[in-house]
Every structure is written in structure tokens, then in C-alpha cells.
Design a protein around this motif. Structure first.
Motif, PDB file in Angstrom:
ATOM      1  N   LEU A  61       2.965   1.139  -7.980  1.00 47.63           N
ATOM      2  CA  LEU A  61       3.221   1.451  -6.508  1.00 47.63           C
ATOM      3  C   LEU A  61       2.340   2.470  -5.752  1.00 47.63           C
ATOM      4  N   GLY A  62       1.419   3.189  -6.884  1.00 50.30           N
ATOM      5  CA  GLY A  62       0.656   4.419  -6.277  1.00 50.30           C
ATOM      6  C   GLY A  62      -0.369   4.341  -5.642  1.00 50.30           C
ATOM      7  N   GLY A  63      -0.831   3.004  -5.547  1.00 49.14           N
ATOM      8  CA  GLY A  63      -2.090   2.788  -4.704  1.00 49.14           C
ATOM      9  C   GLY A  63      -3.526   2.562  -5.522  1.00 49.14           C
ATOM     10  N   GLY A  64      -3.161   2.833  -6.828  1.00 46.02           N
ATOM     11  CA  GLY A  64      -4.356   2.994  -7.698  1.00 46.02           C
ATOM     12  C   GLY A  64      -4.878   4.240  -8.173  1.00 46.02           C
ATOM     13  N   LEU A  65      -4.846   4.669  -9.552  1.00 50.02           N
ATOM     14  CA  LEU A  65      -5.480   5.791  -9.848  1.00 50.02           C
ATOM     15  C   LEU A  65      -6.994   5.730  -9.423  1.00 50.02           C
ATOM     16  N   ASP A  66      -7.528   4.926  -9.590  1.00 57.30           N
ATOM     17  CA  ASP A  66      -8.944   4.815  -9.241  1.00 57.30           C
ATOM     18  C   ASP A  66      -9.254   5.331  -8.063  1.00 57.30           C
ATOM     19  N   LEU A  67      -8.412   5.201  -7.013  1.00 52.13           N
ATOM     20  CA  LEU A  67      -8.797   5.697  -5.853  1.00 52.13           C
ATOM     21  C   LEU A  67      -8.622   6.940  -5.548  1.00 52.13           C
ATOM     22  N   THR A  68      -7.768   7.647  -6.501  1.00 48.21           N
ATOM     23  CA  THR A  68      -7.673   9.209  -6.699  1.00 48.21           C
ATOM     24  C   THR A  68      -9.010   9.590  -7.129  1.00 48.21           C
ATOM     25  N   LEU A  69      -9.521   9.042  -8.223  1.00 43.23           N
ATOM     26  CA  LEU A  69     -10.893   9.548  -8.635  1.00 43.23           C
ATOM     27  C   LEU A  69     -12.049   9.274  -7.762  1.00 43.23           C
ATOM     28  N   GLY A  70     -11.960   8.321  -7.070  1.00 47.50           N
ATOM     29  CA  GLY A  70     -12.986   8.060  -6.180  1.00 47.50           C
ATOM     30  C   GLY A  70     -13.861   6.992  -6.880  1.00 47.50           C
ATOM     31  N   ALA A  71     -13.332   6.208  -7.753  1.00 46.17           N
ATOM     32  CA  ALA A  71     -14.022   4.923  -8.744  1.00 46.17           C
ATOM     33  C   ALA A  71     -13.592   3.700  -8.151  1.00 46.17           C
ATOM     34  N   GLU A  72     -13.136   3.568  -6.935  1.00 48.44           N
ATOM     35  CA  GLU A  72     -12.575   2.271  -6.492  1.00 48.44           C
ATOM     36  C   GLU A  72     -13.329   1.126  -6.172  1.00 48.44           C
ATOM     37  N   ARG A  73     -14.632   1.621  -6.032  1.00 50.55           N
ATOM     38  CA  ARG A  73     -15.768   0.592  -5.898  1.00 50.55           C
ATOM     39  C   ARG A  73     -16.544   0.284  -7.125  1.00 50.55           C
TER      40      ARG A  73
END
Length: 345
Positions: free
Chosen positions: A151-163
Motif C-alpha cells: 500500500l506504499g505506492g511502489g518503492l520504485d517511485l521513490t527511487l525515480g525508477a518507475e519508468r
């Protein structure tokens, strides 16, 4: 090996873990490969022949049989440096682990596992997880960031690696077992810097979170590879969160310096204490009401690891998809202190 059933068991185990094996015809042919092989698997007859032939001791020797070996076989196996005797088919899983290590080039060393929790929502646990990963990378190591919060929204989003291309928990389809660390790294998004690197196994924006057995497999793969595994653990201790916390060498609680965070922290501390986990606190500013770090420690009952002043322009950077890459500033300094504490444990 001469026993056909044992040969079939070894070949099957090797096929499951993707380990190439070479079966030599006799002990004479083995002599030339004795030192160069990542691992050597012998049956009891080969143990006796190798010992009689004066083979030197070496690591990575494993003996297989259909039952417990006799005393004379044990003695000769020890002369060769054998690490264990496996009874097949009962010890198939242990044999697979041996061959998986050989396929990966053998375990690099014992890695370390860190668990990071937040005292309340928005405490900054995920931000600290990524900052620790970058600190490890900057020091020339490899960090594996494991998102245990669906439920945290995705740790890749925090890293800036969502793409970035790569697998996330919903697409990994891992239920447990043994995972080759090299294959895991190549399948995940991440980044590199100098001699170091980091990869992230993130939860998705939709889809299920990780199962406990899958978290165990990933964490242990990172540990076997000698890296630093950093787990982003939710405050509500799900099964996946619990197994990550149980395997942590150090567990850190990020506590904002406000009264509500201190009160919320007590519930997290109670849950962790019930599992025998001792937390260390990272107290994060600002302190709107003037709470000091010592007051936060007194209120929560969690020993202080370090404090962290506010990071300028952090929120804007995260909203723009750019995690600060600097090795300076309060966040980077706090991350280095956490890494140092992790290696002291």
C-alpha cells in the motif's frame, strides 16, 4: 559416481537450478579437474578411491548416498575436506542449494539485512531505504531494496525508477524456493555508480503484494550474494513484513519529532518487541513543537541511532521523480550512519 539412481538424482537437481555438470568417467579423469571445479559431488565408492589415490583436501566436496555412510567412508570423506553427506532423495533440497551456489560461482560472503519502518504514515521510511541503498552504492557495494509494503505506492517511485523496465512483485510470480542472485539483479530495475549498484524489487501500483515465502527467497538471495538487503517494512506487520523483520540484522524506526509520531511509534515498538526485534531510532526533523531527540527516545523507549535535520527541496525532487543523488546533506549523512551501524551488528 557409479550408482545410476544417484546420478539421476544429481542430474535432476542440477537441471532444476540451472547448473551445468560434468560427469567424469573415473577417478583418474577427476584428478585433473579436482582443483578447478566449483563443487565436487562424489558417491561413497568415489570417496574411497579418491582418498586411496591421495587426493588433497579442498572445499566444496559433497558426498551423496542412499543412506548414512559407514565409519570408514566418513573418515575418508573428512580427509578430502567433505562438507556434508547427503542422503538422497531425502536431501534433494540441500543438494539443489549446493549446485545453485556452484552455478552462481559460490557464495560471495554473508551479506547484511536492514529493515526500515516508519512510526507513522509519511515518516520517511521509504526515503531512508533509498538513501541507504545509494550510500551502499556510493561505497562500491551492491544494495537490493525490497518493498514489503503493497500500500506504499511502489518503492520504485521513490527511487525515480518507475519508468524503467524490469520486474515488480506482481509480475515476478515467485512463491519461494531458491533464487539465483545474478538472475534477480538482471531482472530488476535499478542503477549503478562507480563500482557499486542498487536494484529495487518494488510493489506495483496495482496487484498483490509479496507472499512471505517469496520475501524470504529474495532476502536470502541478496544475503548469499554478499550484498546489503534493505527492506521497506510497513507499520502493519503482515506476513511478508514479519519475515523481513525476523531476518534483519538491524531494524530501524524512523520517528518524526512530533507528539503524534511518538504515540504511534509505541504500537510499532510493541509489535516488533513481540517478535523479539529490538529497534533503533532515526529521529527526523523538523520539530514543530520543539521536541528534542532525547525526548523522542524517552517517549518511544527506542534507543537513538542518529538524528536527521530536514532535507531541503526533498519533497519537490521526489514529486518530480528525482531522488537526490548527492552524498552530502542530512539525508545522506544519516544513511551512512545507518550503514555503519548495520555492519557493527
Amino acid at each position: 559416481m557409479t550408482d545410476a539412481e544417484l546420478v539421476d538424482e544429481v542430474l535432476h537437481a542440477a537441471a532444476v537450478v540451472g547448473c551445468e555438470v560434468e560427469r567424469v568417467a573415473d577417478v583418474t579423469a577427476l584428478r585433473g579437474r579436482w582443483h578447478g571445479a566449483a563443487a565436487v559431488v562424489l558417491d561413497e565408492g568415489a570417496v574411497v578411491e579418491c582418498a586411496a589415490g591421495g587426493f588433497p583436501r579442498r572445499t566444496g566436496v559433497h558426498v551423496v548416498g542412499t543412506g548414512p555412510p559407514g565409519e570408514s567412508v566418513w573418515r575418508r570423506a573428512l580427509e578430502l575436506g567433505a562438507e556434508q553427506v547427503l542422503e538422497l532423495p531425502a536431501d534433494q533440497e540441500r543438494l539443489r542449494a549446493v549446485l545453485a551456489d556452484a552455478a552462481e560461482g559460490g557464495p560471495v560472503g554473508e551479506g547484511r539485512v536492514l529493515a526500515v519502518l516508519g512510526a507513522r504514515g509519511g515518516a520517511g521510511a521509504s526515503v531512508l531505504v533509498v538513501a541507504v541503498g545509494q550510500a551502499v552504492m556510493s561505497a562500491g557495494g551492491h544494495a537490493l531494496l525490497v518493498d514489503c509494503d503493497p500500500l506504499g505506492g511502489g518503492l520504485d517511485l521513490t527511487l525515480g525508477a518507475e519508468r524503467q523496465e524490469g520486474l515488480r512483485w506482481p509480475t515476478l510470480r515467485l512463491t519461494g524456493g531458491r533464487v539465483p542472485a545474478a538472475a534477480l539483479r538482471s531482472a530488476l530495475p535499478g542503477r549503478s555508480g562507480g563500482r557499486g549498484g542498487l536494484t529495487v524489487l518494488s510493489c506495483g501500483r496495482t496487484g498483490p503484494g509479496p507472499e512471505p515465502d517469496a520475501v524470504v527467497a529474495v532476502v536470502e538471495a541478496g544475503r548469499r550474494a554478499g550484498g546489503t538487503v534493505v527492506c521497506d517494512v510497513p507499520r502493519q506487520l503482515t506476513g511478508a513484513a514479519c519475515v523481513a523483520l525476523d531476518r534483519a540484522d538491524l531494524a530501524v524506526l524512523v520517528v518524526p519529532a512530533d507528539v503524534k509520531a511518538c504515540m504511534a511509534a509505541k504500537t510499532v515498538v510493541e509489535q516488533a518487541s513481540a517478535r523479539g526485534v529490538r529497534l533503533k531510532a532515526v529521529v527526523r526533523g523538523p520539530a514543530p513543537g520543539g521536541l528534542t531527540a532525547s525526548q523522542v527516545v524517552e517517549a518511544t523507549g527506542v534507543p537513538l541511532l542518529t538524528t536527521m535535520r530536514p532535507e531541503r527541496r526533498l519533497a519537490r525532487a521526489l514529486d518530480n521523480g528525482h531522488f537526490p543523488g548527492t552524498t552530502r546533506g542530512p539525508l545522506a549523512r544519516a544513511a551512512r550512519k545507518v550503514v555503519a551501524a548495520l555492519h557493527e551488528h
